[in-house]
Design a protein around this motif. Structure first.
Motif, PDB file in Angstrom:
ATOM      1  N   GLN A  74       0.801  -1.230   0.000  1.00  0.00           N
ATOM      2  CA  GLN A  74       0.000   0.000   0.000  1.00  0.00           C
ATOM      3  C   GLN A  74       0.830   1.275   0.000  1.00  0.00           C
ATOM      4  O   GLN A  74       0.342   2.326  -0.410  1.00  0.00           O
ATOM      5  N   SER A  75       2.064   1.211   0.460  1.00  0.00           N
ATOM      6  CA  SER A  75       2.862   2.431   0.609  1.00  0.00           C
ATOM      7  C   SER A  75       3.549   2.888  -0.669  1.00  0.00           C
ATOM      8  O   SER A  75       3.951   4.038  -0.779  1.00  0.00           O
ATOM      9  N   GLY A  76       3.725   1.980  -1.635  1.00  0.00           N
ATOM     10  CA  GLY A  76       4.433   2.339  -2.864  1.00  0.00           C
ATOM     11  C   GLY A  76       5.931   2.155  -2.773  1.00  0.00           C
ATOM     12  O   GLY A  76       6.663   2.546  -3.691  1.00  0.00           O
ATOM     13  N   VAL A  77       6.415   1.550  -1.676  1.00  0.00           N
ATOM     14  CA  VAL A  77       7.858   1.337  -1.509  1.00  0.00           C
ATOM     15  C   VAL A  77       8.385   0.396  -2.583  1.00  0.00           C
ATOM     16  O   VAL A  77       9.440   0.648  -3.188  1.00  0.00           O
ATOM     17  N   ASN A  78       7.649  -0.680  -2.832  1.00  0.00           N
ATOM     18  CA  ASN A  78       8.098  -1.627  -3.861  1.00  0.00           C
ATOM     19  C   ASN A  78       8.103  -0.999  -5.251  1.00  0.00           C
ATOM     20  O   ASN A  78       8.958  -1.304  -6.081  1.00  0.00           O
ATOM     21  N   THR A  79       7.118  -0.143  -5.508  1.00  0.00           N
ATOM     22  CA  THR A  79       7.083   0.557  -6.800  1.00  0.00           C
ATOM     23  C   THR A  79       8.336   1.399  -6.980  1.00  0.00           C
ATOM     24  O   THR A  79       8.954   1.425  -8.051  1.00  0.00           O
ATOM     25  N   PHE A  80       8.732   2.100  -5.903  1.00  0.00           N
ATOM     26  CA  PHE A  80       9.913   2.966  -5.973  1.00  0.00           C
ATOM     27  C   PHE A  80      11.199   2.147  -6.098  1.00  0.00           C
ATOM     28  O   PHE A  80      12.139   2.536  -6.799  1.00  0.00           O
ATOM     29  N   ARG A  81      11.245   0.989  -5.450  1.00  0.00           N
ATOM     30  CA  ARG A  81      12.475   0.187  -5.435  1.00  0.00           C
ATOM     31  C   ARG A  81      12.665  -0.638  -6.706  1.00  0.00           C
ATOM     32  O   ARG A  81      13.783  -0.753  -7.220  1.00  0.00           O
ATOM     33  N   TYR A  82      11.586  -1.213  -7.230  1.00  0.00           N
ATOM     34  CA  TYR A  82      11.734  -2.207  -8.294  1.00  0.00           C
ATOM     35  C   TYR A  82      11.126  -1.783  -9.634  1.00  0.00           C
ATOM     36  O   TYR A  82      11.414  -2.403 -10.650  1.00  0.00           O
ATOM     37  N   GLU A  83      10.274  -0.772  -9.641  1.00  0.00           N
ATOM     38  CA  GLU A  83       9.627  -0.370 -10.892  1.00  0.00           C
ATOM     39  C   GLU A  83      10.632   0.283 -11.840  1.00  0.00           C
ATOM     40  O   GLU A  83      11.396   1.172 -11.452  1.00  0.00           O
ATOM     41  N   LYS A  84      10.628  -0.155 -13.092  1.00  0.00           N
ATOM     42  CA  LYS A  84      11.537   0.398 -14.093  1.00  0.00           C
ATOM     43  C   LYS A  84      10.951   1.612 -14.811  1.00  0.00           C
ATOM     44  O   LYS A  84      11.683   2.395 -15.402  1.00  0.00           O
ATOM     45  N   ASP A  85       9.646   1.720 -14.774  1.00  0.00           N
ATOM     46  CA  ASP A  85       8.977   2.849 -15.424  1.00  0.00           C
ATOM     47  C   ASP A  85       9.209   4.119 -14.597  1.00  0.00           C
ATOM     48  O   ASP A  85       8.772   4.218 -13.451  1.00  0.00           O
ATOM     49  N   LYS A  86       9.898   5.093 -15.167  1.00  0.00           N
ATOM     50  CA  LYS A  86      10.222   6.319 -14.435  1.00  0.00           C
ATOM     51  C   LYS A  86       8.978   7.125 -14.079  1.00  0.00           C
ATOM     52  O   LYS A  86       8.953   7.810 -13.047  1.00  0.00           O
ATOM     53  N   LYS A  87       7.945   7.062 -14.925  1.00  0.00           N
ATOM     54  CA  LYS A  87       6.724   7.812 -14.640  1.00  0.00           C
ATOM     55  C   LYS A  87       6.074   7.331 -13.346  1.00  0.00           C
ATOM     56  O   LYS A  87       5.606   8.126 -12.527  1.00  0.00           O
ATOM     57  N   LYS A  88       6.043   6.013 -13.161  1.00  0.00           N
ATOM     58  CA  LYS A  88       5.452   5.461 -11.935  1.00  0.00           C
ATOM     59  C   LYS A  88       6.287   5.829 -10.708  1.00  0.00           C
ATOM     60  O   LYS A  88       5.744   6.122  -9.641  1.00  0.00           O
ATOM     61  N   LYS A  89       7.610   5.830 -10.869  1.00  0.00           N
ATOM     62  CA  LYS A  89       8.479   6.236  -9.764  1.00  0.00           C
ATOM     63  C   LYS A  89       8.257   7.706  -9.419  1.00  0.00           C
ATOM     64  O   LYS A  89       8.214   8.084  -8.245  1.00  0.00           O
ATOM     65  N   ASN A  90       8.116   8.527 -10.451  1.00  0.00           N
ATOM     66  CA  ASN A  90       7.903   9.958 -10.227  1.00  0.00           C
ATOM     67  C   ASN A  90       6.587  10.215  -9.503  1.00  0.00           C
ATOM     68  O   ASN A  90       6.489  11.137  -8.693  1.00  0.00           O
ATOM     69  N   ARG A  91       5.560   9.407  -9.795  1.00  0.00           N
ATOM     70  CA  ARG A  91       4.277   9.572  -9.112  1.00  0.00           C
ATOM     71  C   ARG A  91       4.416   9.325  -7.615  1.00  0.00           C
ATOM     72  O   ARG A  91       3.842  10.032  -6.793  1.00  0.00           O
ATOM     73  N   VAL A  92       5.199   8.304  -7.280  1.00  0.00           N
ATOM     74  CA  VAL A  92       5.436   8.005  -5.864  1.00  0.00           C
ATOM     75  C   VAL A  92       6.166   9.162  -5.192  1.00  0.00           C
ATOM     76  O   VAL A  92       5.849   9.560  -4.064  1.00  0.00           O
ATOM     77  N   ILE A  93       7.150   9.726  -5.893  1.00  0.00           N
ATOM     78  CA  ILE A  93       7.925  10.846  -5.333  1.00  0.00           C
ATOM     79  C   ILE A  93       7.033  12.073  -5.150  1.00  0.00           C
ATOM     80  O   ILE A  93       7.073  12.735  -4.101  1.00  0.00           O
ATOM     81  N   ILE A  94       6.207  12.376  -6.159  1.00  0.00           N
ATOM     82  CA  ILE A  94       5.312  13.534  -6.070  1.00  0.00           C
ATOM     83  C   ILE A  94       4.324  13.363  -4.921  1.00  0.00           C
ATOM     84  O   ILE A  94       4.040  14.299  -4.159  1.00  0.00           O
ATOM     85  N   PHE A  95       3.800  12.140  -4.773  1.00  0.00           N
ATOM     86  CA  PHE A  95       2.867  11.869  -3.681  1.00  0.00           C
ATOM     87  C   PHE A  95       3.547  12.066  -2.327  1.00  0.00           C
ATOM     88  O   PHE A  95       2.974  12.654  -1.404  1.00  0.00           O
ATOM     89  N   ALA A  96       4.788  11.583  -2.210  1.00  0.00           N
ATOM     90  CA  ALA A  96       5.527  11.737  -0.955  1.00  0.00           C
ATOM     91  C   ALA A  96       5.774  13.211  -0.637  1.00  0.00           C
ATOM     92  O   ALA A  96       5.639  13.644   0.516  1.00  0.00           O
ATOM     93  N   VAL A  97       6.118  13.993  -1.664  1.00  0.00           N
ATOM     94  CA  VAL A  97       6.346  15.429  -1.468  1.00  0.00           C
ATOM     95  C   VAL A  97       5.059  16.138  -1.053  1.00  0.00           C
ATOM     96  O   VAL A  97       5.055  16.964  -0.128  1.00  0.00           O
ATOM     97  N   ALA A  98       3.946  15.796  -1.725  1.00  0.00           N
ATOM     98  CA  ALA A  98       2.651  16.407  -1.397  1.00  0.00           C
ATOM     99  C   ALA A  98       2.244  16.100   0.038  1.00  0.00           C
ATOM    100  O   ALA A  98       1.785  16.981   0.773  1.00  0.00           O
ATOM    101  N   MET A  99       2.413  14.853   0.447  1.00  0.00           N
ATOM    102  CA  MET A  99       2.052  14.465   1.809  1.00  0.00           C
ATOM    103  C   MET A  99       2.969  15.133   2.834  1.00  0.00           C
ATOM    104  O   MET A  99       2.532  15.475   3.938  1.00  0.00           O
ATOM    105  N   THR A 100       4.236  15.327   2.469  1.00  0.00           N
ATOM    106  CA  THR A 100       5.164  16.021   3.372  1.00  0.00           C
ATOM    107  C   THR A 100       4.720  17.458   3.610  1.00  0.00           C
ATOM    108  O   THR A 100       4.766  17.966   4.737  1.00  0.00           O
TER     109      THR A 100
END
Length: 530
Positions: A16-42
């Motif tokens: 649910q947290s998106g940690v696996n997406t950030f660690r193992y996902e090769k698609d940069k767009k999906k990684k960027n979504r996780v980063i943007i979400f983390a920044v927004a929540m911060t």
């Protein structure tokens, strides 16, 4: 057993947290979504912490330092309780991978504990965000002993337990009752709305101060009154205050024992009926007396619209998370109509509130309506079944319109009724009445299009629990926050331009919203399905 609980908890968190997406996902767009979400929540976290600190600092600056601990404890408990009521169904009950988990060689209590600890972790973050800044402000004024810091630190992790279990018990009761009815989900939704609104009403009535005005000479008595009111809302506050303010070790141990024992008893009791409750919530009744009759043929759009309406009302969490703002708006407008402006002025303590309300009501209504943005997650909720829509001979624009029409079907009647009640309450000029009706309707259109636009930019089709999409996705956050901003920004503009006619300014803003909505609509309809 402990190892099984930890494995289940870890798997749920990573999913649910998106940690696996950030660690193992090769698609940069999906990684960027996780980063943007983390920044927004911060950013949201920082804003919440600053607000809590300023609230506590304000209490201390007017001589109410003594009530800060109890106030922090009460606010934390109320927020945790409300969040848990919304999360209980979908996280603790009727979650998507229920059959898979229950088939594993683990005890029922292990499953409950792992699901409960997942909610506990999120609520501990809320507890820290409220209690840490408010405790810091308290220290600036009270200069407490070292024992205070120990008690306060431990309390941040223990405080969520009791309100969480109370909310989960209420959720279990609602689920148990609704599971006995044919239309389980609808009964669940209605009972949850009644419970949440009733709880908020009791909290507001308990916290209401008579007289409307605060006399500086009565600050001492005001502190006593507020402390008494908080004890009315939540009796455990008095034990907590004794432990924190008077360094009473016995009171602190009592607080810890009540919290831990309450949680233990909750797990044991719920585990007895856990399978029965989930079975009732995840099974459906069918009839065997079907007779073939004439079938109705509708257009593609109407078929999709009916499908989307059923999808919305079939999800307890979907309705509660995106429908509460619209329901509260309707209740607020009816309350204003019943009590009238004079009574409202007396309750709020502002003698000239009517002109302010007349200026801001169109955008207050619009902002609350815009928070009900069902389209922000409607595409993502298709999940792994998206291929069905993509393979059907249906234009993408038709699919988008059907999802927008559901949002409009929910909001249009509430918009018209709220505008009617508020106009009857305030009795403004004819032109103001026009904007009270027109502006919210324009915002309804914007909300429908905005949600689809955001969901197309931030889709999530790889989920196991709909909680991930409805409560924890970037699209959900931006859908709701966007609605709040759409209502808040025009009010700031009205405050910054006091010399301009309010009706003229409201008209200009409304036209600008129409233009922006038209631009988004054209862009959305020209976009292919993800």
């Amino acid at each position: 057993m402990k190892n099984s609980t930890w494995i289940l908890l870890k798997a749920q968190f990573l999913n649910q947290s998106g940690v696996n997406t950030f660690r193992y996902e090769k698609d940069k767009k999906k990684k960027n979504r996780v980063i943007i979400f983390a920044v927004a929540m911060t950013i949201v976290v920082i804003m919440m912490a600053v607000y809590c600190f300023m609230t506590a600092y304000g209490l201390g600056s007017i001589g109410l330092t003594g009530i800060i601990p109890g106030y922090a404890f009460t606010i934390t408990s109320v927020i945790v309780m409300l969040f848990t009521i919304f999360k209980a169904s979908g996280t603790l009950f009727a979650f998507k991978d229920y059959d898979m988990l229950m088939a594993l060689p683990v005890q029922t209590t292990t499953v409950i504990t792992s699901r409960f600890l997942l909610m506990y972790g999120a609520n501990v973050i809320i507890s820290i965000l409220v209690m840490l800044p408010m405790g810091t402000a308290y220290c600036l004024f009270a200069h407490p002993q070292i024992l205070f810091y120990v008690i306060w630190f431990v309390s941040m992790f223990v405080t969520p337990l009791v309100p969480m279990t109370i909310a989960a018990v209420l959720g279990a009761i609602i689920s148990a009752i609704s599971s006995r009815f044919k239309h389980t989900n609808m009964v669940n939704i209605v009972l949850s709305f009644i419970l949440t609104i009733g709880f908020m009403g009791v909290s507001m009535s308990a916290g209401m101060m008579s007289g409307g005005q605060i006399n500086i000479k009565q600050i001492a008595s005001l502190g006593t009154m507020l402390s008494h009111k908080m004890n009315q809302i939540y009796p455990l506050v008095s034990i907590f205050e004794k432990a924190v303010c008077k360094y009473n070790i016995i009171a602190f141990i009592t607080f810890l024992l009540i919290s831990v024992i309450w949680y233990y008893v909750f797990v044991k009791i719920v585990s007895i009926k856990y399978i029965a409750i989930n079975t009732g919530l995840t099974t459906y009744q069918t009839k065997s007396n079907y007779k073939l009759q004439s079938l109705k043929v509708t257009s593609t759009f109407m078929a999709l619209h009916r499908k989307e309406m059923k999808r919305f009302f079939s999800s307890y969490l979907y309705v509660l998370n995106f429908g509460m703002g619209a329901v509260l708006l309707l209740i607020m407008s009816i309350t204003c109509f019943i009590f009238g402006v004079d009574k409202l002025q007396q309750l709020v303590g502002m003698p000239n509130i009517k002109p302010i309300m007349i200026n801001f009501v169109p955008f207050v209504i619009s902002g609350m309506l815009s928070m009900t943005c069902t389209t922000a997650v409607s595409l993502s909720l298709e999940g792994k079944n998206l291929w069905i829509l993509k393979s059907a001979p249906i234009e993408a624009a038709t699919i988008y319109r059907s999802k927008m029409s559901v949002n409009a079907t929910i909001l249009l009647p509430i918009s018209l009724l709220s505008s009617l009640f508020m106009s009857l309450c305030l009795k403004p000029t004819i032109m103001t009445v026009v904007w009270m009706f027109v502006t919210p309707l324009v915002y309804v259109a914007l909300t429908c299009v905005w949600g689809i636009f955001i969901n197309l930019k931030m889709p999530n089709f790889e989920w196991e629990s709909e909680v991930t999409v409805i409560k924890q996705s970037m699209a959900s956050v931006f859908g709701i926050l966007g609605g709040m901003l759409f209502g808040f920004i025009p009010m700031v503009i009205l405050l910054m331009l006091p010399g301009i006619d309010k009706n003229l300014l409201t008209g200009v803003i409304t036209l600008a919203v129409i233009g922006f909505t038209s631009f988004l609509y054209i862009k959305v309809c020209g976009t292919k399905l993800p």
